[in-house]
Design an enzyme around this catalytic site. Structure first.
Site, PDB file in Angstrom:
ATOM      1  N   GLU A  79       8.708 -18.332  -0.975  1.00 59.26           N
ATOM      2  CA  GLU A  79       9.278 -17.303  -1.598  1.00 59.26           C
ATOM      3  C   GLU A  79       9.031 -17.368  -3.070  1.00 59.26           C
ATOM      4  OE1 GLU A  79      10.572 -14.864  -0.012  1.00 59.26           O
ATOM      5  OE2 GLU A  79      11.182 -15.395   1.820  1.00 59.26           O
ATOM      6  N   GLU A 346       7.494  -3.235   6.176  1.00 55.35           N
ATOM      7  CA  GLU A 346       6.218  -3.333   6.807  1.00 55.35           C
ATOM      8  C   GLU A 346       5.591  -1.999   7.348  1.00 55.35           C
ATOM      9  OE1 GLU A 346       8.801  -5.420   6.847  1.00 55.35           O
ATOM     10  OE2 GLU A 346       8.058  -7.221   5.852  1.00 55.35           O
TER      11      GLU A 346
HETATM   12  C1  DMJ Z   1       8.471  -9.849   2.142  1.00 53.88           C
HETATM   13  O1  DMJ Z   1       9.070 -10.932   1.329  1.00 53.88           O
HETATM   14  C2  DMJ Z   1       7.241 -10.333   2.382  1.00 53.88           C
HETATM   15  O2  DMJ Z   1       6.192  -9.068   2.977  1.00 53.88           O
HETATM   16  C3  DMJ Z   1       6.989 -11.195   3.119  1.00 53.88           C
HETATM   17  O3  DMJ Z   1       5.579 -11.640   3.701  1.00 53.88           O
HETATM   18  C4  DMJ Z   1       7.606 -10.952   4.617  1.00 53.88           C
HETATM   19  N1  DMJ Z   1       9.063 -10.647   4.311  1.00 53.88           N
HETATM   20  C5  DMJ Z   1       9.320  -9.779   3.258  1.00 53.88           C
HETATM   21  C6  DMJ Z   1       9.721  -8.300   3.529  1.00 53.88           C
HETATM   22  O4  DMJ Z   1      10.144  -7.835   4.636  1.00 53.88           O
END
Ligand code: DMJ
Length: 447
Positions: A79, A346
């Site tokens: 993160e 997404e």
């Molecule tokens: C984001 O922090 C990034 O896209 C990660 O790869 C997956 N999840 C979240 C958003 O849903």
């Protein structure tokens, strides 16, 4: 929408990581250790791209004067990398402001101790102050997670480029070397790997959570290298062959989806997170084998269509966290615990890529449906909030404005409705947090 989200964050949660829009206060969370200002870092490039320059200046000043990297506490390596490293890198590439470069190189150094394991596969959690690192308590047998250690490549290659220090690139090349060498069940990459032995810990494969962005970074590494990184290309298309052979499924109603794989048994479930795959397949189609290009583009369109269906089949027109294709279900959540929507990007991400690649107007129409649903169900007086059940017409809010809503969801929407020459896909790749990183071949910085 960005201005509204930002103004509320600024008013009620300035300097904290995220906004709680119902209680109108800040949220620190558990992912960033002592780091603060996640929404600020995640918004820098979005504000700049949207020409919200006063707001961008406030964000930049905060980074300059208040971003404290000498923090303790449990941080997620993944993160911190995708949001802080990615956010600072993209702000630097867009603006050329040296403060971002200085901060990102300082932060990069602090992440390095996580790689001190017998295999060089990093552990998931690191204390940025002491450099101690360990595995997530919930990860099977002290393992590291594919989507975490496999989603460092783009940022770490840039850290080496900017610092002239090869160490960052070496760390991620070592991860790739191990993944390339290790035996893969049916050519698939399981989600858990031991950082001590370098062996897979469990045979669970998914393009949703725990696996997702590893695949994304293979094709994006190839594209970002101006198509010179042949190893990344080979690994991506071989993984895709295995995914096609083992995970791609058709529902009785004719929807294409990506199932999950548990030691050879299919779980007919697709997570919202897996919906990024429409965009990934789309951007990778062009460089596939000549006889596969059209197939990959079609598959990208089919997956994006299925994800859109998961939205249209709910009362709110927003999609659930996971949807299923078993026991009569077709792109709907069957479990109460999977009905929530937390402002994730997404599905809209795939609309944006598919729009840029095909210019089929349906992708903008679908994006607009999402805007209307967000305005109707997620906008509250104090910002935007996730909702607990996408199938309930009287929504219950979760009181969280996620930082990725500002970084990803709103930026992808903006790009979906912009001309193609705003951050053209030929010149930029977006990291998994939608932070644009420039291709090496056209590295022209604004000064
Ligand atoms: C984001 O922090 C990034 O896209 C990660 O790869 C997956 N999840 C979240 C958003 O849903």
């Amino acid at each position: 929408m960005m201005k509204f989200a930002w103004d509320n964050y600024k008013h009620y949660a300035w300097g904290k990581n995220e906004l709680r829009p119902l209680t109108r206060n800040g949220h620190i969370g558990t992912m960033f250790g002592g780091l603060r200002g996640a929404s600020i870092i995640d918004s820098l490039d979005t504000l700049y791209i949207m020409d919200l320059l006063e707001e961008y200046e406030e964000a930049k000043d905060w980074v300059e004067n208040n971003l404290d990297l000498n923090s303790n506490g449990e941080s997620s390596l993944f993160e911190v990398n995708i949001r802080y490293v990615g956010g600072l890198l993209s702000a630097y590439y867009l603006t050329g402001n040296e403060v971002f470069k200085k901060k990102v190189l300082e932060l990069g150094e602090k992440l390095l101790p996580a790689f001190n394991t017998p295999t060089g596969i990093p552990r998931g959690v690191i204390n940025l102050g002491s450099g101690t690192s360990w595995s997530w308590g919930w990860a099977s047998a002290g393992s590291s997670i594919l989507a975490e250690f496999g989603t460092l490549h783009l940022e770490f290659v840039h850290l080496s480029e900017l610092s002239n220090n090869p160490v960052f690139r070496e760390k991620v090349m070592n991860i790739r070397k191990l993944l390339n060498k290790i035996e893969k069940p049916h050519g698939l990459y399981p989600n858990f790997l031991s950082p001590v032995t370098g062996n897979w810990v469990q045979h669970h494969v998914s393009l949703g959570g725990l696996g997702d962005s590893f695949y994304e970074y293979l094709i994006k590494s190839y594209l970002m290298s101006d198509k010179t990184d042949e190893e990344a290309k080979k690994m991506y298309y071989s993984a895709l062959e295995a995914i096609e052979a083992n995970l791609v499924q058709q529902s009785p109603g004719g929807l294409t989806y990506l199932a999950e794989w548990r030691g050879g048994i299919l779980d007919h479930k697709m997570g919202h997170l897996a919906c990024f795959a429409g965009g990934m397949l789309g951007i990778g189609a062009e460089d596939g084998a000549p006889e596969k290009k059209q197939r990959y583009l079609d598959l990208a369109g089919e997956i994006t269509h299925t994800c859109h269906e998961s939205y249209t089949r709910s009362a709110t027109k927003l999609g659930p966290e996971a949807f299923r294709f078993d026991a009569g279900a077709e792109a709907t959540a069957t479990r109460l615990s999977e009905r929530y929507y937390i402002l994730r990007p997404e599905v809209i991400e795939s609309y944006m890529y598919m729009w840029r690649l095909t210019h089929d107007p349906k992708y903008r129409e679908w994006g607009w449906e999402a805007v209307e649903a967000l305005e109707k169900h997620c906008r509250v007086e104090g910002g935007y909030s996730g909702i607990r059940d996408v199938y309930a017409s009287a929504v219950s809010h979760d009181n969280m404005q996620q930082s990725f809503f500002l970084s990803e969801t709103l930026k992808y929407l903006y790009l979906l409705f912009s001309d193609d020459d705003l951050l053209p896909l030929q010149d930029w790749v977006f990291n998994t947090e939608d932070q644009p990183e420039i291709f090496f071949c056209v590295c022209i910085l604004k000064t």
